[in-house]
Design a protein around this motif. Sequence first.
Motif, PDB file in Angstrom:
ATOM      1  N   UNK A  62       0.803  -1.221   0.000  1.00 48.34           N
ATOM      2  CA  UNK A  62       0.000   0.000   0.000  1.00 48.34           C
ATOM      3  C   UNK A  62       0.838   1.274   0.000  1.00 48.34           C
ATOM      4  N   UNK A  63       2.141   1.131   0.068  1.00 48.57           N
ATOM      5  CA  UNK A  63       3.033   2.289   0.119  1.00 48.57           C
ATOM      6  C   UNK A  63       3.322   2.787  -1.292  1.00 48.57           C
ATOM      7  N   UNK A  64       2.962   4.024  -1.556  1.00 45.43           N
ATOM      8  CA  UNK A  64       3.223   4.604  -2.876  1.00 45.43           C
ATOM      9  C   UNK A  64       4.729   4.622  -3.126  1.00 45.43           C
ATOM     10  N   UNK A  65       5.152   4.014  -4.216  1.00 46.91           N
ATOM     11  CA  UNK A  65       6.570   3.964  -4.539  1.00 46.91           C
ATOM     12  C   UNK A  65       7.279   2.747  -3.974  1.00 46.91           C
ATOM     13  N   UNK A  66       6.620   2.062  -3.055  1.00 47.95           N
ATOM     14  CA  UNK A  66       7.154   0.816  -2.523  1.00 47.95           C
ATOM     15  C   UNK A  66       8.401   0.969  -1.674  1.00 47.95           C
ATOM     16  N   UNK A  67       9.120  -0.127  -1.591  1.00 48.92           N
ATOM     17  CA  UNK A  67      10.291  -0.208  -0.723  1.00 48.92           C
ATOM     18  C   UNK A  67      11.371   0.800  -1.103  1.00 48.92           C
ATOM     19  N   UNK A  68      11.538   1.061  -2.383  1.00 48.13           N
ATOM     20  CA  UNK A  68      12.582   1.991  -2.820  1.00 48.13           C
ATOM     21  C   UNK A  68      12.372   3.383  -2.232  1.00 48.13           C
ATOM     22  N   UNK A  69      11.129   3.841  -2.190  1.00 48.78           N
ATOM     23  CA  UNK A  69      10.833   5.165  -1.629  1.00 48.78           C
ATOM     24  C   UNK A  69      11.129   5.184  -0.133  1.00 48.78           C
ATOM     25  N   UNK A  70      10.756   4.127   0.563  1.00 48.10           N
ATOM     26  CA  UNK A  70      11.028   4.065   2.003  1.00 48.10           C
ATOM     27  C   UNK A  70      12.531   4.090   2.273  1.00 48.10           C
TER      28      UNK A  70
END
Length: 105
Positions: A62-70
């Motif tokens: 559910x995170x926009x951009x996924x793991x890379x953004x985090x």
Amino acid sequence: MPPATPMLVLVVRETGLRSALVARLSLAGADVVTADSLDDQRVQRWLANGPVLIIDQAALADCAGGEAVLRADSRWRDIAVIGGASTDIAAAIEAKLPGWGYPAR
């Protein structure tokens, strides 16, 4: 300056796993808080102290951009994505505590 032992922010959808992680990590001496999603407004306050994010694959989806953004957000001290085939996720996360500044047990 972030504290020597970071707060652990759990974003875990499965309630049984979330409860097991909170119990096990708390008994190991970790400072643990939970959130239903990264959209929880408390997460922004916690980021000021360089916490560790422990997130399951369902919440990550559910995170926009996924793991890379985090991972690009340097306010997180570390990010652990959980789920999959591990039989004892709590033990695997507990084993990471010394790397995050907590005393070895």
